[in-house]
Enzyme design. Structure first.
Site, mmCIF file in Angstrom:
data_model
loop_
_atom_site.group_PDB
_atom_site.id
_atom_site.type_symbol
_atom_site.label_atom_id
_atom_site.label_comp_id
_atom_site.label_asym_id
_atom_site.label_seq_id
_atom_site.Cartn_x
_atom_site.Cartn_y
_atom_site.Cartn_z
ATOM 1 N N CYS A 287 0.819 -1.228 0.000
ATOM 2 C CA CYS A 287 0.000 0.000 0.000
ATOM 3 C C CYS A 287 0.851 1.276 0.000
ATOM 4 C CB CYS A 287 -0.959 0.005 1.175
ATOM 5 S SG CYS A 287 -2.036 -1.432 1.209
ATOM 6 N N HIS B 219 -3.036 7.178 2.480
ATOM 7 C CA HIS B 219 -3.499 5.907 1.913
ATOM 8 C C HIS B 219 -4.917 5.641 2.425
ATOM 9 C CE1 HIS B 219 -3.975 1.827 0.853
ATOM 10 N NE2 HIS B 219 -3.783 1.357 2.075
ATOM 11 N N ASN C 42 -10.106 0.038 -0.076
ATOM 12 C CA ASN C 42 -8.639 0.088 -0.080
ATOM 13 C C ASN C 42 -8.131 -0.497 -1.404
ATOM 14 O OD1 ASN C 42 -5.916 -0.267 0.320
ATOM 15 N ND2 ASN C 42 -6.115 -1.161 2.366
HETATM 16 N N1 ACO Z 1 -18.762 -8.219 9.222
HETATM 17 C C1 ACO Z 1 -19.276 -8.490 10.444
HETATM 18 N N2 ACO Z 1 -18.525 -8.841 11.497
HETATM 19 C C2 ACO Z 1 -17.198 -8.933 11.312
HETATM 20 C C3 ACO Z 1 -16.597 -8.666 10.063
HETATM 21 C C4 ACO Z 1 -17.448 -8.307 8.994
HETATM 22 N N3 ACO Z 1 -16.976 -8.028 7.767
HETATM 23 N N4 ACO Z 1 -15.272 -8.829 10.187
HETATM 24 C C5 ACO Z 1 -15.020 -9.167 11.467
HETATM 25 N N5 ACO Z 1 -16.195 -9.243 12.139
HETATM 26 C C6 ACO Z 1 -16.398 -9.555 13.544
HETATM 27 C C7 ACO Z 1 -15.226 -10.273 14.146
HETATM 28 O O1 ACO Z 1 -15.304 -11.665 13.881
HETATM 29 C C8 ACO Z 1 -15.384 -9.960 15.620
HETATM 30 O O2 ACO Z 1 -16.357 -10.817 16.161
HETATM 31 P P1 ACO Z 1 -16.168 -11.437 17.638
HETATM 32 O O3 ACO Z 1 -16.100 -10.262 18.546
HETATM 33 O O4 ACO Z 1 -17.381 -12.277 17.783
HETATM 34 O O5 ACO Z 1 -14.879 -12.213 17.556
HETATM 35 C C9 ACO Z 1 -15.961 -8.538 15.623
HETATM 36 O O6 ACO Z 1 -16.495 -8.345 14.304
HETATM 37 C C10 ACO Z 1 -14.948 -7.457 15.931
HETATM 38 O O7 ACO Z 1 -13.774 -7.720 15.175
HETATM 39 P P2 ACO Z 1 -12.502 -6.805 15.289
HETATM 40 O O8 ACO Z 1 -11.445 -7.339 14.394
HETATM 41 O O9 ACO Z 1 -12.160 -6.589 16.716
HETATM 42 O O10 ACO Z 1 -13.086 -5.457 14.691
HETATM 43 P P3 ACO Z 1 -12.395 -4.051 14.633
HETATM 44 O O11 ACO Z 1 -13.283 -3.046 15.253
HETATM 45 O O12 ACO Z 1 -10.968 -4.083 15.069
HETATM 46 O O13 ACO Z 1 -12.386 -3.764 13.069
HETATM 47 C C11 ACO Z 1 -11.013 -3.832 11.100
HETATM 48 C C12 ACO Z 1 -11.702 -4.637 12.182
HETATM 49 C C13 ACO Z 1 -12.038 -3.012 10.355
HETATM 50 C C14 ACO Z 1 -10.315 -4.780 10.146
HETATM 51 C C15 ACO Z 1 -9.994 -2.895 11.789
HETATM 52 O O14 ACO Z 1 -9.181 -3.595 12.672
HETATM 53 C C16 ACO Z 1 -9.149 -2.193 10.786
HETATM 54 O O15 ACO Z 1 -9.623 -1.380 10.030
HETATM 55 N N6 ACO Z 1 -7.840 -2.454 10.801
HETATM 56 C C17 ACO Z 1 -6.955 -1.884 9.831
HETATM 57 C C18 ACO Z 1 -6.800 -2.863 8.784
HETATM 58 C C19 ACO Z 1 -6.678 -2.260 7.428
HETATM 59 O O16 ACO Z 1 -7.154 -1.205 7.114
HETATM 60 N N7 ACO Z 1 -6.019 -2.999 6.624
HETATM 61 C C20 ACO Z 1 -5.858 -2.656 5.291
HETATM 62 C C21 ACO Z 1 -4.619 -3.204 4.785
HETATM 63 S S1 ACO Z 1 -3.298 -2.499 5.539
HETATM 64 C C22 ACO Z 1 -3.103 -1.059 4.937
HETATM 65 O O17 ACO Z 1 -3.644 -0.748 3.945
HETATM 66 C C23 ACO Z 1 -2.238 -0.215 5.726
#
Ligand code: ACO
Length: 320
Positions: free
Chosen positions: A114, A247, A277
């Site tokens: 990215c 990004h 993304n």
């Molecule tokens: N729909 C519904 N529920 C979901 C989904 C979904 N798509 N995905 C995960 N869940 C559930 C999980 O299973 C979890 O359930 P549980 O509590 O029963 O175990 C719950 O939702 C919470 O999951 P978390 O991972 O704690 O959710 P969080 O609030 O941290 O959000 C996310 C997750 C959106 C991925 C966040 O961590 C994030 O944005 N991280 C950055 C990652 C990113 O942007 N990566 C891109 C690539 S890297 C880059 O570009 C730099």
């Protein structure tokens, strides 16, 4: 005489097919509300089956060349940032060169996930400053839909396909003020595609895997640090920034970065709601969007910031 690069034209391309959060609700156990509230994403574009990264790159490049009033024959160097190349080799940059119908310039890919576009633009700027080239095409192009596990709701909702391009030209005044690149390979485990495909043969697991929380924290920290580094190197205050183009991974990462810089969201270009993304394509896509809708104007100071797998991160300050 010192030479610099300036952005002479921008272009971008998004595939026609739009996949909304509601569409995803029929594929995996998720909801528009969950995706939008956690990431700011409403929809993403998905490449047609017969479209590869070089096809998206070609359409974005044509638009950037047209905006810069530059013929493909004038290009001295092509750099393509991609994590989803057409093939193991030739590079997507070489394939793009052939599709542009030109022969007489070097072409290579940059792989920094990215942060790829920031790495590619920084590399192009160094070639320009050395006096070697006058016109450089820099592209970010991705088809992430091909490396997603469409049954994994924790990752498949986050990404999209697209391409963005800029034409850099030699200038007596900057242009690109400075670029600041970083990498730390010790965090490879929190975001990776630990496998590959060649000639249709799969080795390992060639699909994206991620520890979302760890990536989130890492991204917010380094985007804040590298922005400060870029400002300090140019003895500029935060208030000098007209536009921040981070990004486009997640609106909450973007908001946290803007807060650290003391910038109101009105000064931040965001496309994550419509594009999701698009990895190396996200920054040039956002840049082109804001240039074309008239927000970014000549003379303004723009901070580009990337962070991605590797881990890699970087910032570039540009006077438009
Ligand atoms: N729909 C519904 N529920 C979901 C989904 C979904 N798509 N995905 C995960 N869940 C559930 C999980 O299973 C979890 O359930 P549980 O509590 O029963 O175990 C719950 O939702 C919470 O999951 P978390 O991972 O704690 O959710 P969080 O609030 O941290 O959000 C996310 C997750 C959106 C991925 C966040 O961590 C994030 O944005 N991280 C950055 C990652 C990113 O942007 N990566 C891109 C690539 S890297 C880059 O570009 C730099």
């Amino acid at each position: 005489m010192t030479v610099y690069s300036r952005i002479a034209g921008t272009g971008s391309y998004l595939p026609a097919k739009v996949l909304t959060n509601r569409d995803l609700e029929t594929r995996v156990k998720t909801s528009d509300e969950w995706i939008y509230s956690r990431t700011g994403i409403r929809q993403r574009h998905i490449a047609a089956e017969n479209q590869s990264a070089s096809d998206l790159a070609l359409l974005a490049s044509h638009r950037a060349l047209e905006a810069a009033s530059v013929n493909p024959e004038s290009i001295n160097l092509i750099i393509v940032a991609t994590t989803t190349p057409d093939m193991v080799f030739p590079s997507t940059a070489c394939i793009l060169q052939a599709k542009l119908g030109i022969k007489n310039c070097p072409a290579f890919d940059v792989q920094a996930v990215c942060s790829g576009f920031v790495y590619a633009l920084a590399t192009a700027d160094q070639f320009m400053r050395s006096g070697q080239y006058q016109t450089i095409l820099v592209v970010g192009a991705e088809v992430y839909s091909r490396i997603l596990d469409w049954e994994d709701r924790t990752t498949c909702v986050l990404f999209g396909d697209g391409a963005g391009a800029v034409v850099l030209q030699r200038s007596d005044v900057p242009g690109i003020l400075s670029s600041h690149l970083h990498a730390d390979g010790s965090h490879a485990d929190i975001l990776s595609v630990p496998g590959g495909v060649s000639g249709g043969k799969i080795s390992g697991r060639p699909l994206l895997q991620m520890e979302g929380n760890a990536v989130f924290k890492f991204a917010v920290r380094v985007l804040g640090e590298v922005a400060e580094e870029a400002l300090a190197a140019n003895q500029l205050e935060k208030s000098a920034i007209d536009w921040l183009i981070p990004h486009q991974a997640n609106i909450r990462i973007i908001q946290a970065t803007a807060r650290k810089l003391g910038l109101p969201m009105e000064k931040v270009i965001t496309t994550v709601d419509r594009h999701a993304n698009t990895s190396a394509a996200s920054i040039p896509l956002a840049l082109d969007t804001a240039v074309r809708d008239g927000r970014i104007r000549a003379g303004q100071l723009v901070m580009l910031e990337g962070v991605g797998g590797g881990f890699t991160w970087g910032a570039i300050l540009v006077r438009m």
